[in-house]
Design an enzyme around this catalytic site. Sequence first.
Site, PDB file in Angstrom:
ATOM      1  N   GLY A 123      12.271   5.872  25.240  1.00  0.00           N
ATOM      2  CA  GLY A 123      12.340   7.335  25.168  1.00  0.00           C
ATOM      3  C   GLY A 123      11.486   7.972  26.250  1.00  0.00           C
ATOM      4  N   ARG A 139      17.937   2.394  27.353  1.00  0.00           N
ATOM      5  CA  ARG A 139      17.620   1.304  26.436  1.00  0.00           C
ATOM      6  C   ARG A 139      18.559   0.169  26.832  1.00  0.00           C
ATOM      7  NH1 ARG A 139      16.231   5.711  22.579  1.00  0.00           N
ATOM      8  NH2 ARG A 139      13.960   5.586  22.482  1.00  0.00           N
ATOM      9  N   ASP A 177       6.212   0.668  22.855  1.00  0.00           N
ATOM     10  CA  ASP A 177       6.012  -0.728  22.432  1.00  0.00           C
ATOM     11  C   ASP A 177       7.184  -1.630  22.819  1.00  0.00           C
ATOM     12  OD1 ASP A 177       7.627   0.537  20.577  1.00  0.00           O
ATOM     13  OD2 ASP A 177       6.632  -0.315  18.819  1.00  0.00           O
ATOM     14  N   THR A 187       4.999   7.507  25.512  1.00  0.00           N
ATOM     15  CA  THR A 187       5.893   7.795  24.379  1.00  0.00           C
ATOM     16  C   THR A 187       5.285   8.939  23.582  1.00  0.00           C
ATOM     17  OG1 THR A 187       6.640   7.037  22.191  1.00  0.00           O
ATOM     18  CG2 THR A 187       4.826   5.811  23.159  1.00  0.00           C
ATOM     19  N   ASP A 222       5.387   9.248  20.604  1.00  0.00           N
ATOM     20  CA  ASP A 222       5.069   8.793  19.238  1.00  0.00           C
ATOM     21  C   ASP A 222       3.586   8.469  19.009  1.00  0.00           C
ATOM     22  OD1 ASP A 222       7.799   8.965  18.824  1.00  0.00           O
ATOM     23  OD2 ASP A 222       8.157   6.826  19.079  1.00  0.00           O
ATOM     24  N   ASP A 245       2.180   5.613  19.129  1.00  0.00           N
ATOM     25  CA  ASP A 245       2.224   4.524  18.147  1.00  0.00           C
ATOM     26  C   ASP A 245       1.720   3.189  18.681  1.00  0.00           C
ATOM     27  OD1 ASP A 245       4.302   4.180  19.918  1.00  0.00           O
ATOM     28  OD2 ASP A 245       5.821   3.761  18.405  1.00  0.00           O
ATOM     29  N   ARG A 292       9.207   7.966  14.989  1.00  0.00           N
ATOM     30  CA  ARG A 292       9.674   6.660  14.485  1.00  0.00           C
ATOM     31  C   ARG A 292       8.901   6.245  13.251  1.00  0.00           C
ATOM     32  NH1 ARG A 292      11.270   2.458  19.236  1.00  0.00           N
ATOM     33  NH2 ARG A 292      12.892   3.823  20.026  1.00  0.00           N
TER      34      ARG A 292
HETATM   35  P1  ADP Z   1       9.982   2.306  23.632  1.00  0.00           P
HETATM   36  O1  ADP Z   1       9.553   1.572  24.837  1.00  0.00           O
HETATM   37  O2  ADP Z   1       9.853   3.796  23.782  1.00  0.00           O
HETATM   38  O3  ADP Z   1       9.349   1.770  22.369  1.00  0.00           O
HETATM   39  P2  ADP Z   1      12.468   0.958  22.883  1.00  0.00           P
HETATM   40  O4  ADP Z   1      11.878   0.315  21.672  1.00  0.00           O
HETATM   41  O5  ADP Z   1      13.820   1.535  22.767  1.00  0.00           O
HETATM   42  O6  ADP Z   1      11.557   2.137  23.465  1.00  0.00           O
HETATM   43  O7  ADP Z   1      12.469  -0.144  24.035  1.00  0.00           O
HETATM   44  C1  ADP Z   1      12.873   0.173  25.337  1.00  0.00           C
HETATM   45  C2  ADP Z   1      13.495  -1.032  25.991  1.00  0.00           C
HETATM   46  O8  ADP Z   1      12.531  -2.083  26.097  1.00  0.00           O
HETATM   47  C3  ADP Z   1      14.655  -1.677  25.235  1.00  0.00           C
HETATM   48  O9  ADP Z   1      15.881  -1.014  25.416  1.00  0.00           O
HETATM   49  C4  ADP Z   1      14.685  -3.048  25.863  1.00  0.00           C
HETATM   50  O10 ADP Z   1      15.299  -3.029  27.138  1.00  0.00           O
HETATM   51  C5  ADP Z   1      13.188  -3.343  26.056  1.00  0.00           C
HETATM   52  N1  ADP Z   1      12.711  -4.130  24.908  1.00  0.00           N
HETATM   53  C6  ADP Z   1      12.519  -3.710  23.632  1.00  0.00           C
HETATM   54  N2  ADP Z   1      12.130  -4.724  22.831  1.00  0.00           N
HETATM   55  C7  ADP Z   1      12.078  -5.837  23.615  1.00  0.00           C
HETATM   56  C8  ADP Z   1      11.757  -7.216  23.383  1.00  0.00           C
HETATM   57  N3  ADP Z   1      11.420  -7.663  22.175  1.00  0.00           N
HETATM   58  N4  ADP Z   1      11.792  -8.054  24.436  1.00  0.00           N
HETATM   59  C9  ADP Z   1      12.138  -7.613  25.670  1.00  0.00           C
HETATM   60  N5  ADP Z   1      12.468  -6.331  25.947  1.00  0.00           N
HETATM   61  C10 ADP Z   1      12.444  -5.460  24.953  1.00  0.00           C
HETATM   62  O1  F6P Z   2      10.274   6.870  20.703  1.00  0.00           O
HETATM   63  C1  F6P Z   2      10.489   8.218  21.000  1.00  0.00           C
HETATM   64  C2  F6P Z   2      11.534   8.805  20.080  1.00  0.00           C
HETATM   65  O2  F6P Z   2      11.704  10.168  20.438  1.00  0.00           O
HETATM   66  C3  F6P Z   2      11.245   8.675  18.589  1.00  0.00           C
HETATM   67  O3  F6P Z   2      10.297   9.613  18.133  1.00  0.00           O
HETATM   68  C4  F6P Z   2      12.631   8.853  18.003  1.00  0.00           C
HETATM   69  O4  F6P Z   2      12.738   8.204  16.748  1.00  0.00           O
HETATM   70  C5  F6P Z   2      13.509   8.187  19.021  1.00  0.00           C
HETATM   71  O5  F6P Z   2      12.776   8.146  20.238  1.00  0.00           O
HETATM   72  C6  F6P Z   2      14.819   8.893  19.233  1.00  0.00           C
HETATM   73  O6  F6P Z   2      15.572   8.134  20.094  1.00  0.00           O
HETATM   74  P1  F6P Z   2      16.931   8.639  20.809  1.00  0.00           P
HETATM   75  O7  F6P Z   2      16.522   9.404  22.024  1.00  0.00           O
HETATM   76  O8  F6P Z   2      17.623   7.378  21.147  1.00  0.00           O
HETATM   77  O9  F6P Z   2      17.653   9.498  19.843  1.00  0.00           O
END
Ligand code: ADP
Ligand code: F6P
Length: 319
Positions: free
Chosen positions: A11, A72, A103, A125, A127, A129, A171
Amino acid sequence: MKRIAILTSGGDAPGMNAAIRAVVRYGIFAGMEVMGIERGYAGLLEGKFLEMNMRSVSDIIQRGGTILRTARCLEMKTKEGQKRAVEQLKEHGIEGVIVIGGDGSFMGAKAISELGFPSIGIPGTIDNDLAYTDYTLGFDTACNTILDAINKIRDTMSSHDRVSIIEVMGRNCGDLALYAGLGGGAEVIIVPEHKIDIVRVCERLEASKQRGKHSGIVVLAEGAGKADDLAEKITARTGLSIRSTVLGHLQRGGSPSMKDRFLGTSMGVYAVQLLEKGIGNRVVGIRNNKLYDEDIVTACSMKKKFDLDLYNMASVVAR
Ligand code: ADP
Ligand code: F6P
């Protein structure tokens, strides 16, 4: 290192552009070539590299979102995807990569590190978090956006003697609800980390009405439920007039606050300084107002602690 790359993932968050600008400008100042990678890991796997110069990051410190765009990417979660990511970096002559994200994005950076390629994470982020750092870029701006919404909703709730349920992002983390709820004087804050039952919620709202309040605000973290469901439950138990609002993606946009510009800039420079010293596999964070770096594997395994004292304080002062 002479050639580094940067990407934003997951995000988007206000302050990401300030960090990109700092990485590019400080990197060039330090004698490096800096490449931008479009659309996070998706762009990395597709080889979407852009040569960045001083002017590529002009006029962006005040803008929300990320000029590199984000995505993503499921493939990055697979071993094959992770190997291809490292191959792409090497094929483009990159010696170290900076990943700005949350994360999930850090799990991708950790995988790159574990394949022997230096990576550095910058927390970005809304969040807030991530356990290893007190702060993630975007959180302050998002809190202020939510506060602005609470203020406006409070005006109309007061005129009509109503209660408003305001559902916010985050989240599984309740920090956005906690801090914006505290700042907005919410009578009830509901977060995933600390359950509060419906009877207690109704008691609090009715008690504050009896004390003479003409409005009520319930800030509900998305990880703790849905605004409409909660509104239905409160209506069924009380005679209160309820409205609900889901703030949604407006929380993710907007011009970054001073805090997000300042920390985005400082963390960006710090990240390049690590690579400059040949250090990789770290994440940049802030503890007790001081920037520091932590091992990426350790950081990814830490569990965030919820600030229950702050939660209790907020509920004492909003009556
Ligand atoms: P954020 O980084 O904001 O927490 P996401 O959880 O959607 O957002 O993760 C972003 C991207 O990071 C995912 O679309 C993926 O490409 C990569 N990612 C997430 N989890 C893993 C994982 N366990 N191992 C490797 N890459 C990951
Ligand atoms: O991680 C940032 C965040 O905005 C969360 O607070 C929310 O749950 C999620 O991303 C929303 O994701 P998307 O942009 O895919 O709807």
